[in-house]
Design an enzyme around this catalytic site. Sequence first.
Site, PDB file in Angstrom:
ATOM      1  N   LYS A 128       1.926   6.803  -6.814  1.00 29.36           N
ATOM      2  CA  LYS A 128       2.302   8.213  -6.798  1.00 29.36           C
ATOM      3  C   LYS A 128       1.064   9.053  -7.013  1.00 29.36           C
ATOM      4  O   LYS A 128       0.141   8.568  -7.686  1.00 29.36           O
ATOM      5  CB  LYS A 128       3.360   8.543  -7.839  1.00 29.36           C
ATOM      6  CG  LYS A 128       3.135   8.014  -9.263  1.00 29.36           C
ATOM      7  CD  LYS A 128       1.945   8.318 -10.065  1.00 29.36           C
ATOM      8  CE  LYS A 128       1.438   9.675 -10.333  1.00 29.36           C
ATOM      9  NZ  LYS A 128       0.189   9.712 -11.150  1.00 29.36           N
ATOM     10  N   TYR A 145       5.719  13.575 -12.871  1.00 30.63           N
ATOM     11  CA  TYR A 145       6.638  12.830 -13.748  1.00 30.63           C
ATOM     12  C   TYR A 145       7.809  13.706 -14.180  1.00 30.63           C
ATOM     13  O   TYR A 145       8.943  13.230 -14.297  1.00 30.63           O
ATOM     14  CB  TYR A 145       5.904  12.291 -14.983  1.00 30.63           C
ATOM     15  CG  TYR A 145       5.036  11.092 -14.675  1.00 30.63           C
ATOM     16  CD1 TYR A 145       5.585   9.811 -14.635  1.00 30.63           C
ATOM     17  CD2 TYR A 145       3.687  11.227 -14.411  1.00 30.63           C
ATOM     18  CE1 TYR A 145       4.801   8.697 -14.345  1.00 30.63           C
ATOM     19  CE2 TYR A 145       2.887  10.132 -14.121  1.00 30.63           C
ATOM     20  CZ  TYR A 145       3.456   8.870 -14.084  1.00 30.63           C
ATOM     21  OH  TYR A 145       2.685   7.779 -13.785  1.00 30.63           O
TER      22      TYR A 145
HETATM   23  P1  NDP Z   1      -9.589   5.275 -10.600  1.00 29.35           P
HETATM   24  O1  NDP Z   1     -10.589   6.321 -10.280  1.00 29.35           O
HETATM   25  O2  NDP Z   1      -9.694   4.599 -11.916  1.00 29.35           O
HETATM   26  O3  NDP Z   1      -9.605   4.146  -9.476  1.00 29.35           O
HETATM   27  C1  NDP Z   1      -9.486   4.436  -8.115  1.00 29.35           C
HETATM   28  C2  NDP Z   1     -10.187   3.355  -7.319  1.00 29.35           C
HETATM   29  O4  NDP Z   1     -10.028   3.664  -5.935  1.00 29.35           O
HETATM   30  C3  NDP Z   1     -11.697   3.274  -7.526  1.00 29.35           C
HETATM   31  O5  NDP Z   1     -12.066   2.499  -8.636  1.00 29.35           O
HETATM   32  C4  NDP Z   1     -12.176   2.660  -6.228  1.00 29.35           C
HETATM   33  O6  NDP Z   1     -11.984   1.260  -6.287  1.00 29.35           O
HETATM   34  C5  NDP Z   1     -11.144   3.166  -5.202  1.00 29.35           C
HETATM   35  N1  NDP Z   1     -11.703   4.235  -4.358  1.00 29.35           N
HETATM   36  C6  NDP Z   1     -11.764   4.194  -3.003  1.00 29.35           C
HETATM   37  N2  NDP Z   1     -12.329   5.299  -2.509  1.00 29.35           N
HETATM   38  C7  NDP Z   1     -12.624   6.079  -3.564  1.00 29.35           C
HETATM   39  C8  NDP Z   1     -13.238   7.354  -3.681  1.00 29.35           C
HETATM   40  N3  NDP Z   1     -13.615   8.060  -2.605  1.00 29.35           N
HETATM   41  N4  NDP Z   1     -13.400   7.870  -4.922  1.00 29.35           N
HETATM   42  C9  NDP Z   1     -12.988   7.195  -6.007  1.00 29.35           C
HETATM   43  N5  NDP Z   1     -12.407   5.976  -5.950  1.00 29.35           N
HETATM   44  C10 NDP Z   1     -12.233   5.406  -4.733  1.00 29.35           C
HETATM   45  O7  NDP Z   1      -8.162   5.970 -10.421  1.00 29.35           O
HETATM   46  P2  NDP Z   1      -6.777   5.448 -11.007  1.00 29.35           P
HETATM   47  O8  NDP Z   1      -6.724   3.977 -10.920  1.00 29.35           O
HETATM   48  O9  NDP Z   1      -6.515   6.072 -12.313  1.00 29.35           O
HETATM   49  O10 NDP Z   1      -5.727   6.102  -9.970  1.00 29.35           O
HETATM   50  C11 NDP Z   1      -5.518   5.571  -8.681  1.00 29.35           C
HETATM   51  C12 NDP Z   1      -4.113   5.955  -8.179  1.00 29.35           C
HETATM   52  O11 NDP Z   1      -3.147   5.427  -9.069  1.00 29.35           O
HETATM   53  C13 NDP Z   1      -3.852   7.445  -8.109  1.00 29.35           C
HETATM   54  O12 NDP Z   1      -3.062   7.738  -6.981  1.00 29.35           O
HETATM   55  C14 NDP Z   1      -3.063   7.741  -9.370  1.00 29.35           C
HETATM   56  O13 NDP Z   1      -2.198   8.862  -9.256  1.00 29.35           O
HETATM   57  C15 NDP Z   1      -2.280   6.453  -9.538  1.00 29.35           C
HETATM   58  N6  NDP Z   1      -1.946   6.176 -10.940  1.00 29.35           N
HETATM   59  C16 NDP Z   1      -0.663   5.857 -11.248  1.00 29.35           C
HETATM   60  C17 NDP Z   1      -0.303   5.587 -12.541  1.00 29.35           C
HETATM   61  C18 NDP Z   1       1.097   5.201 -12.881  1.00 29.35           C
HETATM   62  O14 NDP Z   1       1.414   5.088 -14.060  1.00 29.35           O
HETATM   63  N7  NDP Z   1       1.941   4.940 -11.904  1.00 29.35           N
HETATM   64  C19 NDP Z   1      -1.270   5.687 -13.627  1.00 29.35           C
HETATM   65  C20 NDP Z   1      -2.613   5.985 -13.195  1.00 29.35           C
HETATM   66  C21 NDP Z   1      -2.921   6.227 -11.894  1.00 29.35           C
HETATM   67  P3  NDP Z   1     -13.002   0.255  -5.544  1.00 29.35           P
HETATM   68  O15 NDP Z   1     -14.321   0.442  -6.224  1.00 29.35           O
HETATM   69  O16 NDP Z   1     -12.392  -1.070  -5.786  1.00 29.35           O
HETATM   70  O17 NDP Z   1     -13.027   0.638  -4.094  1.00 29.35           O
END
Ligand code: NDP
Length: 370
Positions: free
Chosen positions: A136, A221
């Site tokens: 989401k 949420y």
């Molecule tokens: P992070 O920034 O921690 O991680 C995102 C990952 O996406 C990065 O580590 C990277 O992984 C990859 N990525 C690819 N392209 C990009 C870019 N241009 N910029 C940054 N990162 C990129 O974010 P979150 O994990 O916190 O959030 C990711 C998604 O999950 C969002 O949509 C958020 O809303 C959702 N979320 C949902 C939650 C829930 O409880 N359901 C809780 C937290 C987040 P790599 O280096 O491997 O390519």
Amino acid sequence: MGSRRSFIEKVTVSAIGLPLLYNPSNLLAATSEQYDGPVLRVAIMGLGSYGNRVAKAMLDCKKAKLVGVISGTPSKIEEWRKAYDIPERNCYNYYNFDNIKDNPDIDAVYVITPNGLHCDQTIRVAKAGKHIICEKPMGINAGQGQKMVDACKAAKVKLLIGYRMHYEPKTVEVIRMRKAGEFGELKFFQGQSGFVIGDPAQWRLNKELAGGGAMMDIGIYSINGARYMLGEDPIWVTAQETKTDPVKFKEGIDETIQFQMGFPSGAVANCLSTYNMRNLDRFFMTGDEGWVEMKPSTGYGPIKGRTHKGELTRPHITHQTLQMDGMAELIFEDVEPIVPVDGEEGVKDMKIIDAIFEAVKTGGKVEVKV
Ligand code: NDP
């Protein structure tokens, strides 16, 4: 699945021809039982903060297993390969992941990247013929969400949105109580969702990658919660934005929005979404025969809550473990959760967010047709 439960479920589905309904007590029992049915083999795309949380939670899944990764960071791929015993042939980057179509060892991809990337990535995975679980918000507007739904339908793959609360036991219990009429006629929902966001350089504060500010990330949420708590979809919204830090929260990145939603029954919701207030994670709902307060209501748990009948006592189980086992059931056996987690459910939230942003701009009441 060779259990008596599976037999009963299969009889039920063939008898009435409808998808089976998720029963959390069955799922809880399944976590301590031997399981010999099909296992959903999942690749995670985006090895960030939430991807790590999901991967750890999946270690306890019975029906889903992490088998692959898609990442732009080679060093993370190496770490994950060691930590989760992932074979090299199941590792991809953002340029070559379309080749996953030729990989028979992966059933589904869980997209956990920044919001603005979800739509394109989901459509590419659909074209590769794999099921998709997407975090989401599913995209950054309803138009994107609908494109994703259409692409998955055309490719005959399932699209599920990471609505983990739809599997959370105390939430499921409140929904059961509401369906049983235990709160009487529902009148009012209040949702408060927010936290203080840190690093101003992160993607969550970049319009292109995030699609908005707090509303896309955490306000959603309260929107989704109002809908599953009240059991209705809104027909209008009003909204007011306040911004105290226009340097950190640039044009298109909302800091704080208060919004109201009106429902067909006459029930109303009053909600707060913010990136600039601490400890906001609370739902309250009242009807003419009862009430419920949940605080925390949507954090990683344990969720706590009480109703007019006393404390909610269902056990805490890691949300993402329940979610991934539940989503495997949905993909393999058509066992629906008590509230849908499909792409159409995601589009509804996107339409409401679009309407809230419009209401902020116009200052008026905006009709919503979900
Ligand atoms: P992070 O920034 O921690 O991680 C995102 C990952 O996406 C990065 O580590 C990277 O992984 C990859 N990525 C690819 N392209 C990009 C870019 N241009 N910029 C940054 N990162 C990129 O974010 P979150 O994990 O916190 O959030 C990711 C998604 O999950 C969002 O949509 C958020 O809303 C959702 N979320 C949902 C939650 C829930 O409880 N359901 C809780 C937290 C987040 P790599 O280096 O491997 O390519």
